[in-house]
Design a protein around this motif. Structure first.
Motif, PDB file in Angstrom:
ATOM      1  N   ILE A  94       3.844   5.953   7.263  1.00 19.76           N
ATOM      2  CA  ILE A  94       5.175   5.667   7.793  1.00 19.76           C
ATOM      3  C   ILE A  94       6.062   5.071   6.702  1.00 19.76           C
ATOM      4  O   ILE A  94       7.229   5.452   6.545  1.00 19.76           O
ATOM      5  N   ALA A  95       5.518   4.144   5.930  1.00 21.13           N
ATOM      6  CA  ALA A  95       6.287   3.482   4.877  1.00 21.13           C
ATOM      7  C   ALA A  95       6.799   4.481   3.857  1.00 21.13           C
ATOM      8  O   ALA A  95       7.986   4.455   3.472  1.00 21.13           O
ATOM      9  N   LEU A  96       5.931   5.355   3.391  1.00 18.86           N
ATOM     10  CA  LEU A  96       6.337   6.342   2.388  1.00 18.86           C
ATOM     11  C   LEU A  96       7.371   7.302   2.958  1.00 18.86           C
ATOM     12  O   LEU A  96       8.349   7.669   2.292  1.00 18.86           O
ATOM     13  N   TYR A  97       7.164   7.715   4.202  1.00 16.06           N
ATOM     14  CA  TYR A  97       8.096   8.652   4.831  1.00 16.06           C
ATOM     15  C   TYR A  97       9.482   8.031   4.966  1.00 16.06           C
ATOM     16  O   TYR A  97      10.498   8.644   4.595  1.00 16.06           O
ATOM     17  N   ASP A 108       5.116  -5.623  -1.781  1.00 16.44           N
ATOM     18  CA  ASP A 108       5.477  -6.946  -1.277  1.00 16.44           C
ATOM     19  C   ASP A 108       5.534  -6.962   0.241  1.00 16.44           C
ATOM     20  O   ASP A 108       5.088  -7.926   0.881  1.00 16.44           O
ATOM     21  N   VAL A 109       6.090  -5.902   0.837  1.00 17.88           N
ATOM     22  CA  VAL A 109       6.185  -5.847   2.292  1.00 17.88           C
ATOM     23  C   VAL A 109       4.795  -5.909   2.914  1.00 17.88           C
ATOM     24  O   VAL A 109       4.530  -6.729   3.804  1.00 17.88           O
ATOM     25  N   PHE A 110       3.900  -5.049   2.461  1.00 21.56           N
ATOM     26  CA  PHE A 110       2.577  -4.981   3.069  1.00 21.56           C
ATOM     27  C   PHE A 110       1.813  -6.292   2.897  1.00 21.56           C
ATOM     28  O   PHE A 110       1.286  -6.853   3.866  1.00 21.56           O
ATOM     29  N   ALA A 111       1.739  -6.796   1.677  1.00 21.52           N
ATOM     30  CA  ALA A 111       0.900  -7.965   1.425  1.00 21.52           C
ATOM     31  C   ALA A 111       1.495  -9.232   2.035  1.00 21.52           C
ATOM     32  O   ALA A 111       0.789 -10.009   2.697  1.00 21.52           O
ATOM     33  N   ILE A 114      -7.366  -7.696   2.731  1.00 20.10           N
ATOM     34  CA  ILE A 114      -6.534  -8.800   3.220  1.00 20.10           C
ATOM     35  C   ILE A 114      -6.451  -8.799   4.742  1.00 20.10           C
ATOM     36  O   ILE A 114      -6.675  -9.827   5.394  1.00 20.10           O
ATOM     37  N   TYR A 115      -6.131  -7.663   5.337  1.00 20.08           N
ATOM     38  CA  TYR A 115      -5.974  -7.633   6.794  1.00 20.08           C
ATOM     39  C   TYR A 115      -7.267  -8.011   7.531  1.00 20.08           C
ATOM     40  O   TYR A 115      -7.237  -8.886   8.409  1.00 20.08           O
ATOM     41  N   MET A 141       1.520  -0.218  -6.886  1.00 22.16           N
ATOM     42  CA  MET A 141       2.004  -0.412  -5.525  1.00 22.16           C
ATOM     43  C   MET A 141       0.988   0.098  -4.509  1.00 22.16           C
ATOM     44  O   MET A 141       0.644  -0.591  -3.541  1.00 22.16           O
ATOM     45  N   HIS A 142       0.488   1.306  -4.749  1.00 28.00           N
ATOM     46  CA  HIS A 142      -0.512   1.865  -3.834  1.00 28.00           C
ATOM     47  C   HIS A 142      -1.797   1.037  -3.848  1.00 28.00           C
ATOM     48  O   HIS A 142      -2.474   0.905  -2.821  1.00 28.00           O
ATOM     49  N   LYS A 143      -2.121   0.466  -4.985  1.00 32.70           N
ATOM     50  CA  LYS A 143      -3.286  -0.416  -5.066  1.00 32.70           C
ATOM     51  C   LYS A 143      -3.129  -1.586  -4.105  1.00 32.70           C
ATOM     52  O   LYS A 143      -4.065  -1.918  -3.364  1.00 32.70           O
ATOM     53  N   TRP A 144      -1.950  -2.207  -4.101  1.00 31.96           N
ATOM     54  CA  TRP A 144      -1.732  -3.361  -3.234  1.00 31.96           C
ATOM     55  C   TRP A 144      -1.711  -2.973  -1.765  1.00 31.96           C
ATOM     56  O   TRP A 144      -2.195  -3.713  -0.902  1.00 31.96           O
ATOM     57  N   ILE A 145      -1.176  -1.808  -1.448  1.00 38.22           N
ATOM     58  CA  ILE A 145      -1.209  -1.339  -0.062  1.00 38.22           C
ATOM     59  C   ILE A 145      -2.664  -1.146   0.374  1.00 38.22           C
ATOM     60  O   ILE A 145      -3.058  -1.517   1.488  1.00 38.22           O
ATOM     61  N   SER A 146      -3.485  -0.589  -0.508  1.00 40.68           N
ATOM     62  CA  SER A 146      -4.903  -0.396  -0.199  1.00 40.68           C
ATOM     63  C   SER A 146      -5.632  -1.728  -0.070  1.00 40.68           C
ATOM     64  O   SER A 146      -6.437  -1.927   0.851  1.00 40.68           O
ATOM     65  N   ILE A 147      -5.361  -2.658  -0.980  1.00 44.71           N
ATOM     66  CA  ILE A 147      -5.979  -3.989  -0.903  1.00 44.71           C
ATOM     67  C   ILE A 147      -5.628  -4.656   0.426  1.00 44.71           C
ATOM     68  O   ILE A 147      -6.487  -5.272   1.079  1.00 44.71           O
TER      69      ILE A 147
END
Length: 215
Positions: A70-73, A167-170, A105-106, A94-100
């Protein structure tokens, strides 16, 4: 007139992240509030998310689930500030942090610390905190915050270059640990990470995208 609909429960941190991204892009959207008790219902798995999760995005006839997609779209389909770095290595970071965020984290910060600590207030887990789960989560959360702190050393203001999806995801996930005594202490011990969370979540998009959860 709304151009998008975003389906989510009020408490979903991923739903919050999706709404923040829509706000950052200036996209008009409608909130479809999902009852958590309906997540595994046949209608939800058929029409919203086949794995009984949230959020999901509806843009005209286009239906998309999973927050990273959704974010990428949203970033690529709509005008507004770009939320992905231009340089290929920065986009990889950036993709690394989204994956982390999704893989480490979640589950630890939200699943094992925040929800456990808030369980008595929101009726989860029979209203009882499993202290063993919390105790096991604390060193893992500390390790994750150490990585954020090290990344933000040398007065960096964002995880990757300028403000981005990273930044948004983390920050969306990490902000919630301040609602627990363990998380508050861990953040206080890591001033760069704490300051970054405050700056990111002070953006107007967060205030507009948030629900008052009452705790």
């Amino acid at each position: 007139m709304s151009t998008c609909k975003i389906a989510s429960t009020r408490m979903s941190s991923y739903g919050l992240a999706a709404r923040v991204i829509l706000e950052e892009k200036g996209v008009t959207y409608e909130r479809m509030e999902i009852d958590p008790a309906r997540l595994k219902s046949p209608s939800h798995t058929a029409d919203v998310h086949p794995f009984g999760k949230v959020p999901a995005l509806y843009h005209g006839d286009f239906h998309l689930f999973e927050t990273a997609a959704i974010a990428l779209y949203v970033d690529e389909a709509f005008d507004g500030p770009q939320l992905q770095p231009g340089a290929v290595q920065d986009r990889a970071e950036m993709h690394k942090w989204i994956s982390i965020t999704g893989h480490y984290i979640y589950p630890t910060m939200i699943g094992d610390l925040v929800l456990q600590r808030l369980a008595p207030q929101i009726g989860l887990f029979g209203g009882v905190t499993n202290e063993d789960v919390v105790s096991a989560a604390v060193p893992l959360v500390a390790h994750q915050l150490d990585l954020v702190e090290a990344t933000l050393s040398d007065d960096k203001r964002h995880l990757v270059g300028d403000f981005s999806l990273a930044d948004v995801f983390a920050a969306t996930m990490i902000q919630y640990i301040a609602r627990t005594p363990e998380g508050t202490k861990l953040l206080d011990e890591r001033p760069a990470a704490a300051d970054w969370v405050k700056r990111v979540t002070a953006r107007p998009s967060y205030g507009k995208a948030s629900y008052d959860l009452g705790f």
